[in-house]
Design a protein around this motif. Structure first.
Motif: not given
Lengths: 341, 351
Positions: A134-139, A141-147, A248-249
């Motif tokens: 879940i932590v990796v998925l969160g990270v 998703i965070g990047f997906a909004s930036m990249v 998924t997680g």
């Protein structure tokens, strides 16, 4: 291929492969004896019955469920990120779960305890794997909004995977020899780790995740058009996204905790399903991906026990052999593949 | 024509939030869309056309104000209700290349179907009907990735029709299309507004076609905000001329198109047999740096009168495109094509 034909033949193939998994191994058991054992009849050697029921049957069931789970996790990620090359291993979800397990096994000595509660053994590993995934998925998703670029996001996923791997290596460096040994064995991946006693929990956990995926079929189809179209069609995009990622997680974490970090099934199987179906409609692609995932996992497990008396090949040595060529084929032919364009 | 507003914006402030910052594009704009009308939203890139469309389709909240849909605030509708009343066509990257046209159109039935999205007979009939309406029925089994850009646009319009919504919002549906597909797409939208009573708003850069087919114009510019009105009113009040901030872009109200202002210096007298010849002769002369004094029966301004008297100004008289007379001083030359005219005036300029 017609969807019905595909699903029927895939189901038949799954059954055949389960039988093959029961019959094949270091001890040769004739097929008719295997069938007799399955039907609950007496066979000439009691040891055969023991081997099939206590060892091979749980292993085949594990492969069946783990394959379906990983494949579905891959499919959900590919649709959620609008990227056909996404998957639990390439986005680092596997290694996140692996890191969680490593923390539990190497740092905490195999159990998590807080005030009043205590998790030990596999359950502790499961909790660690879930937290890591879940932590990796969160990270991500965070990047997906930036990249915005899909390709760049994949590379970030690979980088996150590297970071978790080096964290795991560091943990290994500072931990005991026994800890490192058991973690390394776990890291090779195999379907034989689940005993008959653990099977009910594993089966319930994976089936719950797979059922969750079935509930997401309708919004998944709308999400193929992108978030804005989906929102306009009445999809609650945020809720669907949370559902997708939890599903998924959960599936990745359960399988990783019990079987080790298994690569390529999540990435490659959805492609096999879509290519054979010639369709992106999730009403067919979801069940087809589940069955194909089971087939591939059963097939890989069969290859692992192929040497017979010489021992068992690690699962992670086999899955890339089938998975990587599929991905290369898909990339080379992407102009001809409908869902890439 | 029924002039009840289907969708109405009251003191809407458009913009977006970036972190804690509020970026306002336009404050307190009012607007209405009317049943059976095609409205074209014009403006430069970055003016906020997409933001306006996203706000109206509720995929992005407005910063303040309210948008009413048949009298009900858009924000108070459930997702399903909204999906049944507003359909959209965006230009967005998607993974849908593996969907067949009829599968895409069937997704338009999403707000009407049950938990697994199964279509009943009515749904399937609607899907077939709207594919015919949008002129894409012949491609019903083709994959989206196999369609041309124009066909894909029709397929997405069919999807919006399958939603059976009163309002259809389209964000640059004619971008990336070749000219025939642009015109066809706009004609299709015009027909849907006129015959099916749909309320359609589209953003576009195809001004010329939009002026012909759109009932109303919404002009969006950084200086003047959002201006709405019936197409002809907007043209005749000169609002189109100030839509673009550049000094060298002019709107020609006679022909309904924008043209680049070229610096024209030396005067030349011009007379032509008909309006078409006159138009294209001016075009050629302006491009080559001449300003034209049109010979009419009566000279209108004192300047022109003065100029006409002077023989130092070259004169061009065009009877037909193969019969052009160029007079410089005492010399008359007969030219048999616009090509020859272009050569001759270029030489004039270099003297």
């Amino acid at each position: 291929m017609k969807p019905r034909t595909f699903l029927l033949s895939a189901a038949a193939l799954t059954l055949i492969l389960i039988l093959a998994n029961l019959a094949w191994g270091s001890v040769k058991i004739p097929l008719d004896a295997v069938i007799d054992i399955c039907l609950g009849q007496e066979v000439e050697k009691e040891s055969w019955s023991f081997i099939v029921v206590e060892s091979r049957l749980p292993q085949a069931l594990t492969a069946l469920l783990a394959g379906a789970s990983l494949a579905i996790a891959g499919l959900l990620l590919q649709t959620a990120f609008n990227n056909p090359l996404a998957g639990p291993s390439i986005l680092g979800v596997n290694s996140g779960a692996g890191l969680g397990v490593a923390v539990v096994m190497l740092l905490l000595g195999g159990s998590i305890s807080g005030n009043g509660f205590m998790l030990s053994g596999t359950l502790a590993m499961l909790a660690g794997a879930m937290a890591g995934a879940i932590v990796v998925l969160g990270v991500i998703i965070g990047f997906a909004s930036m990249v915005k670029s899909n390709l760049m996001l994949l590379i970030i996923g690979i980088m996150v995977g590297y970071i978790t791997s080096s964290a795991i290596s560091l943990l290994n460096f500072f931990s005991t020899t026994e800890g490192v040994f058991s973690y390394t064995i776990w890291g090779l991946g195999d379907f034989s780790g689940i005993s008959t006693g653990q099977m009910p929990f594993f089966a319930t956990a994976t089936l719950a995740g797979l059922f969750g995926a079935l509930l997401l079929i309708k919004p998944l189809n709308a999400l193929l058009l992108g978030e804005r179209y989906a929102a306009n069609l009445g999809v609650n995009v945020r809720l669907t996204r949370v559902g997708l990622l939890l599903c998924t997680g959960w599936l990745t974490a359960v399988v990783t905790a019990y079987c080790g970090p298994i690569s390529f099934i999540g990435l490659a199987v959805p492609h096999i399903a879509r290519l054979l179906l010639q369709s992106s409609d999730h009403r067919w692609v979801v069940p087809a991906t589940m069955l194909t995932g089971s087939i591939v996992a059963l097939l890989c497990n069969l290859l692992c026990v192929l040497p017979g008396d010489l021992g068992i090949i690690p699962l992670n040595a086999v899955t890339p052999l089938f998975g990587a060529p599929v991905i290369i084929y898909v990339i080379v032919n992407q102009r001809k593949i409908q869902y890439f364009n | 024509m029924n002039t009840t507003a289907v969708i109405e914006g009251r003191r809407v402030t458009l913009g977006y939030r970036e972190g804690k910052e509020r970026v306002e594009l336009f404050a307190d704009v009012d607007f209405s869309l009317y049943r059976g009308e095609l409205t074209a939203l014009l403006g430069i890139n970055g003016a906020g056309k997409s933001t306006l469309l996203r706000t109206m389709s509720a995929t992005q909240p407005c910063l303040s104000g309210e948008i009413l849909l048949g009298g009900v605030n858009l924000a108070d509708l459930s997702e399903r209700e909204r999906a049944q009343r507003i359909g959209v066509v965006f230009t967005e990257k998607h993974l849908a290349g593996g969907l067949r046209v009829h599968e895409l159109v069937a997704l338009g039935r999403y707000p009407y179907t049950g938990f697994f999205g199964r279509l009943d007979r009515h749904d399937r009939e609607r899907v077939e009907e709207v594919m015919v309406q949008a002129g894409i029925a012949h491609k019903r089994d083709a994959y989206l990735s196999q369609l041309s850009d124009g066909e894909r646009q029709k397929a997405f319009i069919a999807k919006a029709l399958a939603q059976e919504s009163d309002v259809i919002l389209l964000d640059e549906p004619t971008a990336f299309l070749d000219l025939p597909s642009r015109i066809e797409t706009l004609m299709l939208l015009h027909r849907l507004a006129e015959e099916c009573g749909k309320t359609i708003l589209l953003s576009t850069h195809d001004v010329e076609q939009a002026l012909v087919l759109a009932d109303r114009l919404w002009l969006l510019s950084p200086q003047y905000g959002l201006e709405c009105g019936v197409t002809e009113d907007m043209i005749l009040s000169g609002r189109l001329d100030r839509l673009f901030p550049s000094e060298s872009i002019r709107f020609d109200p006679e022909h309904g198109s924008y043209y680049p202002l070229v610096r024209s210096g030396a005067p030349v007298r011009l007379r032509a047999g008909n309006a078409t010849l006159l138009h294209w002769a001016i075009n050629l002369l302006n491009r080559n740096g001449f300003s034209c004094l049109i010979d009419k029966e009566e000279a209108t301004s004192p300047d022109e009168k003065a100029a006409r008297k002077s023989d130092s100004i070259p004169a061009i008289s065009i009877e037909a495109s193969h019969r052009i007379v160029l007079t410089t001083g005492e010399r008359h030359r007969v030219l048999n094509s616009f090509e020859a005219l272009a050569d001759a005036i270029k030489r004039l300029k270099s003297v």
